[in-house]
Design a protein around this motif. Sequence first.
Motif, PDB file in Angstrom:
ATOM      1  N   ALA A   1     -20.348   3.220   8.096  1.00  0.00           N
ATOM      2  CA  ALA A   1     -18.960   3.189   8.564  1.00  0.00           C
ATOM      3  C   ALA A   1     -18.347   1.813   8.351  1.00  0.00           C
ATOM      4  CB  ALA A   1     -18.899   3.574  10.040  1.00  0.00           C
ATOM      5  N   SER A   2     -19.124   0.770   8.608  1.00  0.00           N
ATOM      6  CA  SER A   2     -18.619  -0.591   8.422  1.00  0.00           C
ATOM      7  C   SER A   2     -18.341  -0.873   6.954  1.00  0.00           C
ATOM      8  CB  SER A   2     -19.637  -1.603   8.964  1.00  0.00           C
ATOM      9  OG  SER A   2     -19.860  -1.389  10.338  1.00  0.00           O
ATOM     10  N   PHE A   3     -19.232  -0.435   6.077  1.00  0.00           N
ATOM     11  CA  PHE A   3     -18.996  -0.635   4.647  1.00  0.00           C
ATOM     12  C   PHE A   3     -17.867   0.252   4.141  1.00  0.00           C
ATOM     13  CE2 PHE A   3     -22.911  -3.028   4.498  1.00  0.00           C
ATOM     14  CZ  PHE A   3     -22.686  -3.915   3.453  1.00  0.00           C
ATOM     15  N   ALA A   4     -17.624   1.370   4.802  1.00  0.00           N
ATOM     16  CA  ALA A   4     -16.487   2.210   4.421  1.00  0.00           C
ATOM     17  C   ALA A   4     -15.179   1.477   4.702  1.00  0.00           C
ATOM     18  CB  ALA A   4     -16.539   3.536   5.173  1.00  0.00           C
ATOM     19  N   VAL A   5     -15.107   0.802   5.852  1.00  0.00           N
ATOM     20  CA  VAL A   5     -13.921  -0.010   6.164  1.00  0.00           C
ATOM     21  C   VAL A   5     -13.772  -1.137   5.141  1.00  0.00           C
ATOM     22  CG1 VAL A   5     -12.878  -1.549   7.873  1.00  0.00           C
ATOM     23  CG2 VAL A   5     -14.025   0.548   8.617  1.00  0.00           C
ATOM     24  N   TYR A   6     -14.873  -1.760   4.807  1.00  0.00           N
ATOM     25  CA  TYR A   6     -14.921  -2.832   3.800  1.00  0.00           C
ATOM     26  C   TYR A   6     -14.390  -2.320   2.458  1.00  0.00           C
ATOM     27  CZ  TYR A   6     -17.613  -6.436   1.092  1.00  0.00           C
ATOM     28  OH  TYR A   6     -18.038  -7.442   0.262  1.00  0.00           O
ATOM     29  N   ASN A   7     -14.851  -1.139   2.050  1.00  0.00           N
ATOM     30  CA  ASN A   7     -14.406  -0.566   0.782  1.00  0.00           C
ATOM     31  C   ASN A   7     -12.946  -0.147   0.827  1.00  0.00           C
ATOM     32  OD1 ASN A   7     -16.984  -0.911  -0.136  1.00  0.00           O
ATOM     33  ND2 ASN A   7     -17.253   1.172  -0.851  1.00  0.00           N
ATOM     34  N   ALA A   8     -12.518   0.398   1.972  1.00  0.00           N
ATOM     35  CA  ALA A   8     -11.112   0.765   2.109  1.00  0.00           C
ATOM     36  C   ALA A   8     -10.226  -0.468   1.981  1.00  0.00           C
ATOM     37  CB  ALA A   8     -10.880   1.449   3.458  1.00  0.00           C
ATOM     38  N   LEU A   9     -10.694  -1.587   2.519  1.00  0.00           N
ATOM     39  CA  LEU A   9      -9.957  -2.843   2.384  1.00  0.00           C
ATOM     40  C   LEU A   9      -9.833  -3.249   0.919  1.00  0.00           C
ATOM     41  CD1 LEU A   9      -8.714  -5.479   3.380  1.00  0.00           C
ATOM     42  CD2 LEU A   9     -11.027  -6.313   3.866  1.00  0.00           C
ATOM     43  N   ILE A  10     -10.905  -3.095   0.165  1.00  0.00           N
ATOM     44  CA  ILE A  10     -10.867  -3.428  -1.258  1.00  0.00           C
ATOM     45  C   ILE A  10      -9.921  -2.486  -2.001  1.00  0.00           C
ATOM     46  CG2 ILE A  10     -12.251  -3.453  -3.381  1.00  0.00           C
ATOM     47  CD1 ILE A  10     -14.587  -4.482  -1.649  1.00  0.00           C
ATOM     48  N   GLY A  11      -9.973  -1.185  -1.681  1.00  0.00           N
ATOM     49  CA  GLY A  11      -9.033  -0.244  -2.288  1.00  0.00           C
ATOM     50  C   GLY A  11      -7.597  -0.601  -1.963  1.00  0.00           C
ATOM     51  N   TYR A  12      -7.362  -1.006  -0.719  1.00  0.00           N
ATOM     52  CA  TYR A  12      -6.023  -1.421  -0.281  1.00  0.00           C
ATOM     53  C   TYR A  12      -5.541  -2.628  -1.080  1.00  0.00           C
ATOM     54  CZ  TYR A  12      -2.255  -2.465   3.012  1.00  0.00           C
ATOM     55  OH  TYR A  12      -1.031  -2.694   3.580  1.00  0.00           O
ATOM     56  N   LEU A  13      -6.444  -3.602  -1.261  1.00  0.00           N
ATOM     57  CA  LEU A  13      -6.074  -4.838  -1.944  1.00  0.00           C
ATOM     58  C   LEU A  13      -5.915  -4.651  -3.455  1.00  0.00           C
ATOM     59  CD1 LEU A  13      -8.259  -7.366   0.072  1.00  0.00           C
ATOM     60  CD2 LEU A  13      -5.783  -7.031   0.201  1.00  0.00           C
ATOM     61  N   LEU A  14      -6.432  -3.548  -3.988  1.00  0.00           N
ATOM     62  CA  LEU A  14      -6.144  -3.241  -5.394  1.00  0.00           C
ATOM     63  C   LEU A  14      -4.643  -3.024  -5.589  1.00  0.00           C
ATOM     64  CD1 LEU A  14      -8.934  -0.797  -6.610  1.00  0.00           C
ATOM     65  CD2 LEU A  14      -8.352  -3.014  -7.613  1.00  0.00           C
ATOM     66  N   PHE A  15      -4.001  -2.503  -4.549  1.00  0.00           N
ATOM     67  CA  PHE A  15      -2.564  -2.262  -4.633  1.00  0.00           C
ATOM     68  C   PHE A  15      -1.764  -3.480  -4.198  1.00  0.00           C
ATOM     69  CE2 PHE A  15       1.477  -0.147  -4.140  1.00  0.00           C
ATOM     70  CZ  PHE A  15       1.420   0.874  -5.076  1.00  0.00           C
ATOM     71  N   HIS A  16      -2.397  -4.363  -3.447  1.00  0.00           N
ATOM     72  CA  HIS A  16      -1.720  -5.570  -2.955  1.00  0.00           C
ATOM     73  C   HIS A  16      -2.559  -6.797  -3.303  1.00  0.00           C
ATOM     74  CE1 HIS A  16       1.248  -3.286  -0.634  1.00  0.00           C
ATOM     75  NE2 HIS A  16       0.249  -2.502  -0.247  1.00  0.00           N
ATOM     76  N   PRO A  17      -2.706  -7.120  -4.585  1.00  0.00           N
ATOM     77  CA  PRO A  17      -3.508  -8.295  -4.964  1.00  0.00           C
ATOM     78  C   PRO A  17      -2.856  -9.576  -4.469  1.00  0.00           C
ATOM     79  CG  PRO A  17      -2.304  -7.467  -6.849  1.00  0.00           C
ATOM     80  CD  PRO A  17      -2.096  -6.459  -5.758  1.00  0.00           C
ATOM     81  N   GLU A  18      -3.651 -10.650  -4.445  1.00  0.00           N
ATOM     82  CA  GLU A  18      -3.133 -11.891  -3.883  1.00  0.00           C
ATOM     83  C   GLU A  18      -2.227 -12.644  -4.852  1.00  0.00           C
ATOM     84  OE1 GLU A  18      -6.205 -13.631  -6.439  1.00  0.00           O
ATOM     85  OE2 GLU A  18      -5.808 -11.732  -5.454  1.00  0.00           O
ATOM     86  N   GLU A  19      -2.220 -12.249  -6.124  1.00  0.00           N
ATOM     87  CA  GLU A  19      -1.333 -12.850  -7.121  1.00  0.00           C
ATOM     88  C   GLU A  19      -0.738 -11.739  -7.977  1.00  0.00           C
ATOM     89  OE1 GLU A  19      -3.169 -15.745  -9.578  1.00  0.00           O
ATOM     90  OE2 GLU A  19      -3.352 -17.239  -8.001  1.00  0.00           O
ATOM     91  N   PRO A  20       0.489 -11.930  -8.462  1.00  0.00           N
ATOM     92  CA  PRO A  20       1.089 -10.916  -9.327  1.00  0.00           C
ATOM     93  C   PRO A  20       0.442 -10.912 -10.709  1.00  0.00           C
ATOM     94  CG  PRO A  20       2.528 -12.832  -9.181  1.00  0.00           C
ATOM     95  CD  PRO A  20       1.407 -13.066  -8.212  1.00  0.00           C
ATOM     96  N   GLY A  21       0.574  -9.805 -11.405  1.00  0.00           N
ATOM     97  CA  GLY A  21       0.145  -9.750 -12.799  1.00  0.00           C
ATOM     98  C   GLY A  21      -1.136  -8.975 -13.020  1.00  0.00           C
ATOM     99  N   LEU A  22      -1.280  -8.502 -14.249  1.00  0.00           N
ATOM    100  CA  LEU A  22      -2.451  -7.719 -14.611  1.00  0.00           C
ATOM    101  C   LEU A  22      -3.713  -8.568 -14.625  1.00  0.00           C
ATOM    102  CD1 LEU A  22      -0.988  -5.498 -17.484  1.00  0.00           C
ATOM    103  CD2 LEU A  22      -1.295  -4.936 -15.062  1.00  0.00           C
ATOM    104  N   LYS A  23      -3.581  -9.852 -14.993  1.00  0.00           N
ATOM    105  CA  LYS A  23      -4.747 -10.725 -15.041  1.00  0.00           C
ATOM    106  C   LYS A  23      -5.434 -10.783 -13.689  1.00  0.00           C
ATOM    107  CE  LYS A  23      -4.335 -15.083 -14.521  1.00  0.00           C
ATOM    108  NZ  LYS A  23      -3.977 -16.519 -14.686  1.00  0.00           N
ATOM    109  N   SER A  24      -4.652 -11.021 -12.639  1.00  0.00           N
ATOM    110  CA  SER A  24      -5.207 -11.108 -11.297  1.00  0.00           C
ATOM    111  C   SER A  24      -5.851  -9.790 -10.881  1.00  0.00           C
ATOM    112  CB  SER A  24      -4.109 -11.493 -10.303  1.00  0.00           C
ATOM    113  OG  SER A  24      -4.593 -11.506  -8.987  1.00  0.00           O
ATOM    114  N   LEU A  25      -5.209  -8.689 -11.233  1.00  0.00           N
ATOM    115  CA  LEU A  25      -5.721  -7.368 -10.875  1.00  0.00           C
ATOM    116  C   LEU A  25      -7.064  -7.109 -11.536  1.00  0.00           C
ATOM    117  CD1 LEU A  25      -5.192  -4.696  -9.402  1.00  0.00           C
ATOM    118  CD2 LEU A  25      -3.992  -3.895 -11.448  1.00  0.00           C
TER     119      LEU A  25
END
Length: 257
Positions: free
Chosen positions: A133-157
């Motif tokens: 369950a904890s790693f599921a939250v961790y993975n959901a966070l990563i999935g979320y951040l795929l849509f909201h990366p910390e920098e704009p652009g394809l390179k960062s993604l």
Amino acid sequence: MLLAVAESSVFNPDVRLLSAILAVTLALVHLYSGKLRFLDATPRSIWLSIGSGVSVAYIFVHILPELSQAQETVKETLDGGFAFLEHHVYLVALIGVSVFYGLERAATLSRQRNQKAGNGDVTEAGVFWPHIASFAVYNALIGYLLFHPEEPGLKSLFLFFFAMALHFVVNDNGLREHHKDAYHKKGRWILAAAIIVGWVIGSGTEIHEAAIAVLFAFLAGGVVLNVLKEELPEDRDSRFWAFALGAGIYAALLLEL
């Protein structure tokens, strides 16, 4: 800057489609990395050590400098209780380290109890579900951040995607060792689905730049702990040169780009 990224991700259909494809690809990594039997070896596979090095390099070279900048930005945009939290994003990273260290210790002790009881070298069911369950939250966070990366652009993604893909291979190896058949039958499917769920939530949500900083801080702490706990134990017989090679090459790539 971070808020602009969130807005661009939501309204750019090309980025939306690409991030969806990358989320599905990360889910497939969880489902099929177990078929890479050459990774299950002692001494530790050089590919796992290289992947660990890449993940750590991404955090230290790309994410932590962003957190420093985000901390200054947040201080100017928030006040009250949130301002205190966001002004200390590195404390959030420490929480990430602590949470996943606790999970690792719980899994290790559970395996030891089962071995002493003659039930095999596998975790107890009471530990398996909280761990997954904890790693599921961790993975959901990563999935979320795929849509909201910390920098704009394809390179960062793509840099984020590549580092996380290798990180998932490393994580899967450790989770299979702890949970054995339960992970193969249930755990990997839950973690794969969590990535998609996180992406779906991210695709319909605009969040404040301060929230992105906190999410990345927690992720940074989690990645560092999950990598090092796989590399440091003596019984892993890890390849330091491979870890250093992966970290060095990816750090150089990040600095060059």
